[in-house]
Scaffold this motif. Structure first.
Motif, PDB file in Angstrom:
ATOM      1  N   ARG A  58      47.292  58.088  36.665  1.00 13.63           N
ATOM      2  CA  ARG A  58      48.525  57.912  36.350  1.00 13.63           C
ATOM      3  C   ARG A  58      48.976  56.469  36.545  1.00 13.63           C
ATOM      4  NH1 ARG A  58      51.848  62.626  38.770  1.00 13.63           N
ATOM      5  NH2 ARG A  58      53.502  61.793  37.543  1.00 13.63           N
ATOM      6  N   ARG A  59      48.712  55.999  37.647  1.00 13.80           N
ATOM      7  CA  ARG A  59      49.392  54.504  38.199  1.00 13.80           C
ATOM      8  C   ARG A  59      48.822  53.447  36.687  1.00 13.80           C
ATOM      9  NH1 ARG A  59      51.171  57.365  41.412  1.00 13.80           N
ATOM     10  NH2 ARG A  59      52.447  57.790  39.632  1.00 13.80           N
ATOM     11  N   ILE A  60      47.618  53.714  36.319  1.00 17.17           N
ATOM     12  CA  ILE A  60      47.162  52.776  35.413  1.00 17.17           C
ATOM     13  C   ILE A  60      47.843  53.118  34.055  1.00 17.17           C
ATOM     14  CG2 ILE A  60      45.192  52.159  34.239  1.00 17.17           C
ATOM     15  CD1 ILE A  60      43.525  52.549  36.713  1.00 17.17           C
ATOM     16  N   LEU A  64      51.032  51.142  31.383  1.00 22.01           N
ATOM     17  CA  LEU A  64      51.207  50.904  29.462  1.00 22.01           C
ATOM     18  C   LEU A  64      52.624  51.488  29.116  1.00 22.01           C
ATOM     19  CD1 LEU A  64      47.389  51.072  28.577  1.00 22.01           C
ATOM     20  CD2 LEU A  64      49.039  48.823  28.805  1.00 22.01           C
ATOM     21  N   MET A  65      53.228  51.981  29.891  1.00 24.25           N
ATOM     22  CA  MET A  65      54.508  52.851  29.268  1.00 24.25           C
ATOM     23  C   MET A  65      55.779  51.828  29.221  1.00 24.25           C
ATOM     24  SD  MET A  65      53.763  56.417  31.299  1.00 24.25           S
ATOM     25  CE  MET A  65      55.150  57.116  30.909  1.00 24.25           C
ATOM     26  N   VAL A  66      55.483  50.541  29.325  1.00 19.96           N
ATOM     27  CA  VAL A  66      56.516  49.607  29.307  1.00 19.96           C
ATOM     28  C   VAL A  66      56.699  49.348  27.684  1.00 19.96           C
ATOM     29  CG1 VAL A  66      56.472  48.882  31.686  1.00 19.96           C
ATOM     30  CG2 VAL A  66      55.045  47.777  29.887  1.00 19.96           C
ATOM     31  N   PRO A  67      57.775  48.753  27.006  1.00 17.30           N
ATOM     32  CA  PRO A  67      57.888  48.297  25.874  1.00 17.30           C
ATOM     33  C   PRO A  67      56.976  47.321  25.506  1.00 17.30           C
ATOM     34  CG  PRO A  67      60.100  48.251  26.699  1.00 17.30           C
ATOM     35  CD  PRO A  67      59.248  48.616  27.868  1.00 17.30           C
ATOM     36  N   CYS A 279      37.893  55.959  46.599  1.00 13.49           N
ATOM     37  CA  CYS A 279      38.521  56.119  45.245  1.00 13.49           C
ATOM     38  C   CYS A 279      39.271  55.119  44.564  1.00 13.49           C
ATOM     39  CB  CYS A 279      38.964  57.289  44.687  1.00 13.49           C
ATOM     40  SG  CYS A 279      37.955  58.867  45.220  1.00 13.49           S
ATOM     41  N   CYS A 280      40.194  54.631  45.595  1.00  9.25           N
ATOM     42  CA  CYS A 280      41.202  53.639  45.048  1.00  9.25           C
ATOM     43  C   CYS A 280      40.380  52.397  44.941  1.00  9.25           C
ATOM     44  CB  CYS A 280      42.251  53.572  45.973  1.00  9.25           C
ATOM     45  SG  CYS A 280      43.514  54.934  46.178  1.00  9.25           S
ATOM     46  N   ARG A 281      39.652  52.191  45.756  1.00  8.33           N
ATOM     47  CA  ARG A 281      38.829  50.759  45.599  1.00  8.33           C
ATOM     48  C   ARG A 281      38.038  50.822  44.280  1.00  8.33           C
ATOM     49  NH1 ARG A 281      36.238  51.255  49.978  1.00  8.33           N
ATOM     50  NH2 ARG A 281      37.895  50.250  51.235  1.00  8.33           N
ATOM     51  N   GLY A 282      37.291  51.875  43.926  1.00  6.71           N
ATOM     52  CA  GLY A 282      36.607  51.936  42.858  1.00  6.71           C
ATOM     53  C   GLY A 282      37.420  51.836  41.463  1.00  6.71           C
ATOM     54  N   MET A 283      38.504  52.330  41.419  1.00  5.89           N
ATOM     55  CA  MET A 283      39.693  52.308  40.330  1.00  5.89           C
ATOM     56  C   MET A 283      40.544  51.123  40.048  1.00  5.89           C
ATOM     57  SD  MET A 283      40.317  56.303  39.601  1.00  5.89           S
ATOM     58  CE  MET A 283      40.718  55.929  37.978  1.00  5.89           C
ATOM     59  N   GLY A 284      40.411  50.306  41.285  1.00  2.20           N
ATOM     60  CA  GLY A 284      41.116  48.926  41.257  1.00  2.20           C
ATOM     61  C   GLY A 284      42.622  49.390  41.492  1.00  2.20           C
ATOM     62  N   LEU A 311      50.830  44.593  40.721  1.00  5.22           N
ATOM     63  CA  LEU A 311      51.183  44.031  39.551  1.00  5.22           C
ATOM     64  C   LEU A 311      50.379  42.927  38.926  1.00  5.22           C
ATOM     65  CD1 LEU A 311      53.400  43.517  37.083  1.00  5.22           C
ATOM     66  CD2 LEU A 311      54.698  41.975  38.754  1.00  5.22           C
ATOM     67  N   VAL A 312      50.039  42.277  40.066  1.00  6.43           N
ATOM     68  CA  VAL A 312      49.180  41.207  39.729  1.00  6.43           C
ATOM     69  C   VAL A 312      47.899  41.415  39.468  1.00  6.43           C
ATOM     70  CG1 VAL A 312      48.151  38.887  40.685  1.00  6.43           C
ATOM     71  CG2 VAL A 312      50.667  39.362  41.068  1.00  6.43           C
ATOM     72  N   HIS A 313      47.330  42.424  40.354  1.00  9.69           N
ATOM     73  CA  HIS A 313      45.748  42.776  40.152  1.00  9.69           C
ATOM     74  C   HIS A 313      45.435  43.715  39.578  1.00  9.69           C
ATOM     75  CE1 HIS A 313      44.976  39.671  43.238  1.00  9.69           C
ATOM     76  NE2 HIS A 313      45.849  40.086  43.888  1.00  9.69           N
ATOM     77  N   THR A 314      46.496  44.789  39.128  1.00  7.68           N
ATOM     78  CA  THR A 314      46.158  45.918  38.323  1.00  7.68           C
ATOM     79  C   THR A 314      46.988  45.907  36.825  1.00  7.68           C
ATOM     80  OG1 THR A 314      45.877  47.248  40.361  1.00  7.68           O
ATOM     81  CG2 THR A 314      46.065  48.369  38.292  1.00  7.68           C
ATOM     82  N   VAL A 315      48.258  45.692  36.880  1.00 11.66           N
ATOM     83  CA  VAL A 315      49.088  45.797  35.775  1.00 11.66           C
ATOM     84  C   VAL A 315      48.908  44.821  34.799  1.00 11.66           C
ATOM     85  CG1 VAL A 315      51.680  46.011  34.775  1.00 11.66           C
ATOM     86  CG2 VAL A 315      50.860  47.375  37.109  1.00 11.66           C
ATOM     87  N   ARG A 316      48.979  43.565  35.301  1.00 10.81           N
ATOM     88  CA  ARG A 316      48.905  42.390  34.253  1.00 10.81           C
ATOM     89  C   ARG A 316      47.629  42.152  33.606  1.00 10.81           C
ATOM     90  NH1 ARG A 316      51.877  37.453  36.822  1.00 10.81           N
ATOM     91  NH2 ARG A 316      53.703  39.020  36.307  1.00 10.81           N
ATOM     92  N   PRO A 317      46.454  42.401  34.282  1.00  9.98           N
ATOM     93  CA  PRO A 317      45.235  42.325  33.502  1.00  9.98           C
ATOM     94  C   PRO A 317      45.037  43.558  32.389  1.00  9.98           C
ATOM     95  CG  PRO A 317      44.716  42.031  35.928  1.00  9.98           C
ATOM     96  CD  PRO A 317      46.150  42.421  35.936  1.00  9.98           C
ATOM     97  N   LEU A 318      45.599  44.544  33.044  1.00  6.98           N
ATOM     98  CA  LEU A 318      45.472  45.609  31.853  1.00  6.98           C
ATOM     99  C   LEU A 318      46.367  45.385  30.534  1.00  6.98           C
ATOM    100  CD1 LEU A 318      44.691  48.648  31.169  1.00  6.98           C
ATOM    101  CD2 LEU A 318      46.649  49.283  32.318  1.00  6.98           C
TER     102      LEU A 318
END
Length: 424
Positions: A58-60, A64-67, A279-284, A311-318
């Motif tokens: 859900r966090r990942i 992508l739910m931003v404009p 699990c968190c470590r494996g899913m980043g 934001l830096v390590h999960t959101v922005r790379p996605l």
């Protein structure tokens, strides 16, 4: 219905829609799952039963739910301008298909990438223009002998079709061979399996009244039927939460002997807590983003830095991964040469307290001793406010004088007979 089904019927442009029979091997892989050493078969469906995996996915997906905007960068001035007239804008932001909004569609992309490392969407075109994007759940990719990508997707129960790379929007996660993303669920199946197994073990322990098992002993010889009847009677009156603290009545010299709880049984909570981190470590995803903080001494300041790290390590790379893939497969070569590209707005993740927000905008407007990099209209646009006359200029901290069209501060003139400077 439009889309894949319409393409096979001739409604949309499909270059290679060939209908096949059922794919037993694919269904076996999809529903059979990957076995884990804990004894739990792991698929993306069973993985979602693990609350940590569900929260991470859900966090990942929410990232992508931003404009998602389409911009055009001018090659000469190096400036960019949002282009809402581009046909792809309405598809990505408003109506990608007949049953999803743009937000729901991007959320689906995030879930697919989080759990499988790949996302596939059929590109429906009308007169050469993208008209819709349809997410595909059951799709496989392979590289042909000529180096091109080929895709096989289920379109109806028992029917599949083959498509070329130009007909499928394939977003890859981290990839070893460059053609297919690594399957996250398969890679961390042991961590997920142990998490589910320990949860089930803990649940069964509590269903038994949080008491360890035991044995009934007697010096008499009991027949098979007598042992079975005794076992059923004991289970009916002594096993389960509803039978806790009831008095057991035993005859014929039968005695109850409780089995001591082992050290492993006593560490269920610690094992389950550690699996959250695994699990968190494996899913980043940082554990704090799923509501878990192993550091009880974490402060508000440290938590804020963790949110920025997410934001830096999960959101922005996605965002970069999806935007780059969209630029490659959803825009034509001519559009890319003209400077068109896609970008996600990350301001929603950068909405701090009002005091911090005001301080940031103050400096961005030129109030920190350096020339400003935002105009008043750009600051207002962050809160969806309309522009104001004269709000399209940058300012420098010379009593906040505007910058001229040549990029330099406008000269300061004085009113006749006054010592107060005014903008010339």
């Amino acid at each position: 219905m439009r889309g894949v089904f319409g393409s096979i019927a001739g409604g949309l442009e499909a270059k290679s829609a060939i209908v096949y029979g059922p794919m037993e091997s694919l269904w076996a892989n999809l529903f059979g799952g990957e076995p884990s050493k804990s004894g739990v078969s792991i698929t993306w469906k069973t993985a979602l039963q693990c609350t940590t995996v569900l929260a991470c996915a859900r966090r990942i997906a929410e990232a992508l739910m931003v404009p998602c905007k389409i911009y055009r960068r001018d090659a000469n001035s190096k400036t960019r301008q949002e282009d809402r007239s581009h046909p792809l804008y309405a598809v990505l932001e408003d109506a990608p298909n007949q049953w999803q909004s743009g937000l729901e569609y991007r959320e689906t992309i995030g879930l697919h990438l989080a759990l499988t490392g790949n996302h596939y969407s059929f590109i429906g075109r009308v007169n050469g223009r993208i008209d819709e994007l349809i997410p595909l759940v059951d799709c496989t990719a392979r590289m042909a002998s000529d180096g091109s990508m080929k895709y096989r997707a289920q379109i109806l129960p028992g029917q599949t079709a083959d498509f070329d790379a130009s007909e499928i929007w394939h977003i890859r996660g981290p990839s070893w061979n460059g053609s297919v993303g690594l399957d996250a669920v398969k890679l961390i199946r042991e961590a997920i399996g142990l998490s589910l197994a320990s949860e089930e073990t803990h649940a069964r322990l509590h269903s038994n009244g949080a008491q360890p098992g035991g044995i009934l002993t007697t010096e008499k010889v009991l027949g098979k039927e007598a042992r079975q009847r005794l076992r059923e009677q004991w289970a009916a009156h002594q096993v389960g939460l509803a039978n806790r603290f009831k008095t057991a009545v035993l005859d014929n010299g039968i005695k109850w002997q409780s089995l001591a709880m082992t050290g492993v049984d006593a560490q269920h909570i610690q094992v389950r807590q550690f699996q959250v981190e695994e699990c968190c470590r494996g899913m980043g995803v940082l554990p704090i983003m799923v509501g878990y903080s192993g550091d009880k001494a974490a402060t508000y300041a440290s938590a804020e830095q963790m949110f920025l790290a997410h934001l830096v390590h999960t959101v922005r790379p996605l965002h970069d991964r999806v935007a780059s893939s969209a630029k490659r497969w959803l825009l034509t070569k001519e559009e890319r040469e003209k400077g068109f590209y896609l970008s996600f707005l990350e301001q929603a993740f950068l909405s701090p307290a009002m005091k911090d927000k005001a301080e940031y905008f103050k400096i961005a407007l030129g109030g920190g001793g350096n020339p400003g990099w935002l105009t008043p209209d750009e600051v207002r646009s962050f809160d969806e406010m309309s522009p104001k006359p004269g709000g399209d200029r940058l300012y420098v901290p010379v009593n906040t004088t505007p910058i001229g069209d040549d990029g330099f501060p406008r000269p300061i003139a004085r009113q006749p007979g006054s010592k107060d400077p005014v903008n010339g």
